[in-house]
Design an enzyme around this catalytic site. Structure first.
Site, PDB file in Angstrom:
ATOM      1  N   LYS A 198       0.855  -1.186   0.000  1.00  0.00           N
ATOM      2  CA  LYS A 198       0.000   0.000   0.000  1.00  0.00           C
ATOM      3  C   LYS A 198       0.888   1.232   0.000  1.00  0.00           C
ATOM      4  O   LYS A 198       1.706   1.429   0.893  1.00  0.00           O
ATOM      5  CB  LYS A 198      -0.907  -0.012   1.227  1.00  0.00           C
ATOM      6  CG  LYS A 198      -1.770   1.232   1.356  1.00  0.00           C
ATOM      7  CD  LYS A 198      -2.747   1.134   2.499  1.00  0.00           C
ATOM      8  CE  LYS A 198      -3.501   2.433   2.668  1.00  0.00           C
ATOM      9  NZ  LYS A 198      -4.448   2.378   3.790  1.00  0.00           N
ATOM     10  N   LYS A 258      -2.200  -1.512  -3.829  1.00  0.00           N
ATOM     11  CA  LYS A 258      -3.062  -0.338  -3.741  1.00  0.00           C
ATOM     12  C   LYS A 258      -2.229   0.929  -3.843  1.00  0.00           C
ATOM     13  O   LYS A 258      -1.237   1.033  -3.128  1.00  0.00           O
ATOM     14  CB  LYS A 258      -3.792  -0.374  -2.395  1.00  0.00           C
ATOM     15  CG  LYS A 258      -4.685   0.811  -2.137  1.00  0.00           C
ATOM     16  CD  LYS A 258      -5.277   0.705  -0.770  1.00  0.00           C
ATOM     17  CE  LYS A 258      -5.964   2.025  -0.485  1.00  0.00           C
ATOM     18  NZ  LYS A 258      -6.196   2.251   0.894  1.00  0.00           N
TER      19      LYS A 258
HETATM   20  C1  PBG Z   1      -7.410   3.443   5.661  1.00  0.00           C
HETATM   21  C2  PBG Z   1      -7.677   3.253   4.219  1.00  0.00           C
HETATM   22  C3  PBG Z   1      -7.512   4.181   3.194  1.00  0.00           C
HETATM   23  C4  PBG Z   1      -7.988   3.577   2.046  1.00  0.00           C
HETATM   24  C5  PBG Z   1      -8.408   2.296   2.387  1.00  0.00           C
HETATM   25  N1  PBG Z   1      -8.199   2.118   3.730  1.00  0.00           N
HETATM   26  C6  PBG Z   1      -7.021   5.570   3.237  1.00  0.00           C
HETATM   27  C7  PBG Z   1      -5.667   5.895   3.693  1.00  0.00           C
HETATM   28  O1  PBG Z   1      -4.836   5.014   3.911  1.00  0.00           O
HETATM   29  O2  PBG Z   1      -5.450   7.085   3.882  1.00  0.00           O
HETATM   30  C8  PBG Z   1      -8.052   4.227   0.703  1.00  0.00           C
HETATM   31  C9  PBG Z   1      -9.154   3.759  -0.185  1.00  0.00           C
HETATM   32  C10 PBG Z   1      -9.478   4.671  -1.305  1.00  0.00           C
HETATM   33  O3  PBG Z   1      -8.842   5.728  -1.535  1.00  0.00           O
HETATM   34  O4  PBG Z   1     -10.426   4.353  -2.026  1.00  0.00           O
HETATM   35  N2  PBG Z   1      -6.229   2.895   6.126  1.00  0.00           N
HETATM   36 ZN    ZN Z   2      -5.776   3.732   8.170  1.00  0.00          ZN
END
Ligand code: PBG
Ligand code: ZN
Length: 330
Positions: free
Chosen positions: A199, A252
């Protein structure tokens, strides 16, 4: 021999033939629909930066899940917006928390729908970070190991409420092993973990943070999410999560990280999921609203690209549209 020797256009010459030789296919079975739930009743709040997406209360969520299941979509991913936030995200593991109540409600309303819960602290902390904040040498840091303990509690409470799968999105080190151990100890050895393994600290999460009301109040997430410039590190992240017991690994964002999806697909043999994130969704929506992009064609092309790169599963806010288009024969 007459020029040209090879005529690749032959196989493109008619629509039926093109259909026969098409290599990558979209199926509704590959789709996971992310949804946002908050306490209350009759709530169906449009998310401004994500046209067509809503915050639901538990009653309207259950109703929407029926529609999702009727479209043949096999799974939803739930994000919770709690009543109250505090420094340690106390609401995150309560048996009567918004996610826990939503899960048990959906499992009654749509027993066949796979309910996956996002496990993280950012929706529950008042500072908006994905873990606990402590001070080190005059600076704030996110405390990895203390956070992992809370994530285990949260994951366990989701599963006790009936969640079919948990998806930790925090990017703390060691959380997959800890959650696996915690679930096993409580007798939930059969519940899979889909880890947000690679991520990135992406700018494309902006609209999500409006939807989940979870922007960090100070600083950014670069001390836990991956540097966007790195790719070998993604393979290390995935390898560690696989080692720790992840059943599905996620990359992601998706569209901007097709190279990562491809490399993970080549290297590992477990299912790979890709999250077509909020900013990727909103960018298509915004361009389409101005008439600068054909929305359906753009969505199909993006989703197909993610599949072509090697994703088995796609988390996408376009899941309902895709399911409908697939049903209509694309
Ligand atoms: C929280 C989380 C996020 C997303 C999924 N889980 C946001 C972040 O890490 O700031 C992003 C999903 C999206 O942008 O559609 N940990
Ligand atoms: Zn988070």
């Amino acid at each position: 021999m007459a020029f040209p020797q090879h005529r690749l256009r032959r196989l493109r010459s008619n629509p039926t033939l093109r259909r026969m030789v098409r290599q990558t296919r979209l199926s509704v079975d590959q789709l996971i629909f992310p949804m946002f739930v908050r306490p209350g009743n009759h709530i169906h709040n449009p998310i401004k930066s994500m046209p067509g997406q809503f915050q639901y209360s538990i009653d309207t969520l259950a109703h929407e899940c029926k529609e999702v299941a009727d479209l043949g979509i096999p799974a939803v991913l739930l994000f919770g917006i709690p009543e109250e936030k505090d420094a340690v995200g106390s609401q995150s593991a309560r048996p009567d928390g918004v996610i826990q109540k939503a899960v048990s409600r959906i499992k009654v309303a749509c027993p066949e729908l796979m309910v996956i819960t996002d496990v993280c602290l950012c929706e529950y902390t008042d500072h908006g970070h994905c873990g606990l904040i402590t001070e080190r040498g005059g600076n704030w840091v996110v405390d990895n190991d203390a956070t992992v303990q809370l994530l285990v509690d949260q994951a366990l409470s989701h599963v006790q409420a009936g969640a079919d799968m948990v998806a930790p999105s925090d990017m703390m080190d060691g959380r997959v092993a800890a959650i696996r151990y915690g679930l096993d100890q409580a007798g939930f050895h059969h519940v899979p973990i889909m880890s947000y393994a690679a991520k990135y600290a992406s700018s494309y999460y902006g609209p999500f943070r409006e939807a989940a009301e979870s922007p960090p109040k100070f600083g950014d997430r670069q001390s836990y999410q991956m540097d966007i410039a790195n790719s070998d590190e993604a393979l290390r992240e995935v390898a560690v999560d696989v080692e720790e017991g992840a059943d599905i690994v996620m990359v992601k964002p998706a569209l901007h990280y097709l190279d990562i999806i491809w490399r993970v697909r080549q290297r590992f043999s477990l299912p790979v999921a890709a999250y077509h994130v909020s900013g990727e969704y909103s960018a298509i929506k915004a361009a389409a609203a101005r008439g600068w992009l054909d929305e359906k064609a753009g969505v199909l092309e993006s989703t197909l690209a993610i599949r072509r790169a090697g994703a088995d599963l796609i988390l996408t806010y376009f899941a309902k549209d895709l399911a409908q288009w697939i049903r209509e024969g694309l």
